[in-house]
Scaffold this motif. Structure first.
Motif, short mmCIF file in Angstrom:
data_model
loop_
_atom_site.label_atom_id
_atom_site.label_comp_id
_atom_site.label_asym_id
_atom_site.label_seq_id
_atom_site.Cartn_x
_atom_site.Cartn_y
_atom_site.Cartn_z
N ASP A 145 33.23 29.58 13.97
CA ASP A 145 34.31 30.56 13.87
C ASP A 145 34.27 31.46 15.10
O ASP A 145 33.32 32.21 15.30
CB ASP A 145 34.13 31.38 12.58
CG ASP A 145 35.30 32.32 12.32
OD1 ASP A 145 35.72 33.03 13.24
OD2 ASP A 145 35.79 32.34 11.17
N VAL A 148 33.83 35.19 14.46
CA VAL A 148 32.47 35.51 13.99
C VAL A 148 31.50 35.56 15.16
O VAL A 148 30.64 36.45 15.24
CB VAL A 148 32.01 34.49 12.92
CG1 VAL A 148 30.52 34.65 12.63
CG2 VAL A 148 32.81 34.65 11.64
N ASP A 151 32.03 38.75 16.94
CA ASP A 151 31.48 39.85 16.16
C ASP A 151 29.96 39.91 16.29
O ASP A 151 29.37 40.99 16.34
CB ASP A 151 31.87 39.72 14.69
CG ASP A 151 33.29 40.18 14.41
OD1 ASP A 151 33.80 41.02 15.18
OD2 ASP A 151 33.88 39.71 13.41
N ARG A 152 29.32 38.74 16.30
CA ARG A 152 27.87 38.70 16.44
C ARG A 152 27.43 39.24 17.80
O ARG A 152 26.47 40.01 17.91
CB ARG A 152 27.35 37.28 16.25
CG ARG A 152 27.50 36.74 14.85
CD ARG A 152 26.89 35.37 14.72
NE ARG A 152 25.44 35.42 14.83
CZ ARG A 152 24.67 34.34 14.92
NH1 ARG A 152 25.22 33.13 14.95
NH2 ARG A 152 23.35 34.47 15.00
#
Length: 212
Positions: A145, A148, A151-152
């Motif tokens: 993703d 994701v 975001d990480r």
């Protein structure tokens, strides 16, 4: 173009310098967006593990300059801008894994958010662990993703920024053996905070199908 770069370019810890582009900003922007979109589409259509592994480690062989020449001048809130920032974060981690792991550990201890969990690093996270995390985050851009993964990366940058800010406070309270150290640590914290904000913005845009 990549053949012009044979050895990795090493940045001093904390350096987030820009790269000069060519004479035609519109052409550079078009090339940046086209190459980023084409690369992502190709890998996602056929996620060959060997190809992904080569992309993750690309800057180890060719240097960060090879990526920067394509994407560093793109808008922070664009697909090439997002890819550039994750590659840059990985490079910074690999060039100073000890410093980044210590900052992340301190930041995890001080954080009151879910960022340490979102980043996905083990606790405690030593130099080997943060290097592996950087590779996993970049790998996730191509095979998982995309939002994701962004975001990480943003979460890691925020936690490390908190750690560097705390280390700066410690250095400021210590003796004056290294008078420039507090300012250098504070600068790293500010740059990582800015990087985290940009990556978070890209993640939100991607989820709205508005990152191009």
């Amino acid at each position: 173009m990549a053949s012009d770069f044979h050895r990795p370019t090493r940045f001093p810890p904390g350096m987030f310098e820009g790269f000069l582009g060519g004479e035609d900003p519109a052409r550079i922007s078009r090339v940046a967006h086209d190459t980023a979109a084409a690369l992502l589409a190709r890998v996602r259509d056929d996620p060959d593990p060997e190809v992904v592994a080569r992309l993750v480690s690309y800057t180890d062989e060719h240097g960060i300059d090879a990526i920067a020449e394509l994407w560093s001048q793109a808008s922070a809130k664009s697909l090439p801008g997002a890819l550039w920032r994750v590659y840059l974060l990985r490079t910074l981690i690999r060039q100073d894994p000890q410093g980044l792991s210590l900052a992340f550990q301190r930041g995890s201890e001080l954080s009151h958010t879910i960022d340490p969990v979102v980043a996905g690093a083990p606790v405690p996270a030593g130099p080997d662990e943060v290097r592996e995390l950087a590779d996993r985050i970049l790998h996730g851009l191509f095979t998982g993703d995309f939002a994701v993964a962004l975001d990480r990366a943003a979460a890691f940058a925020r936690v490390a920024a908190t750690g560097f800010a705390s280390h700066a406070d410690d250095a400021d309270a210590a003796d004056a053996v290294q008078p420039d150290r507090p300012a250098a640590l504070t600068t790293r914290a500010l740059r990582l905070t800015e990087l985290a904000d940009e990556l978070s913005s890209c993640a939100r845009l991607w989820r709205r199908d508005a990152l191009d």
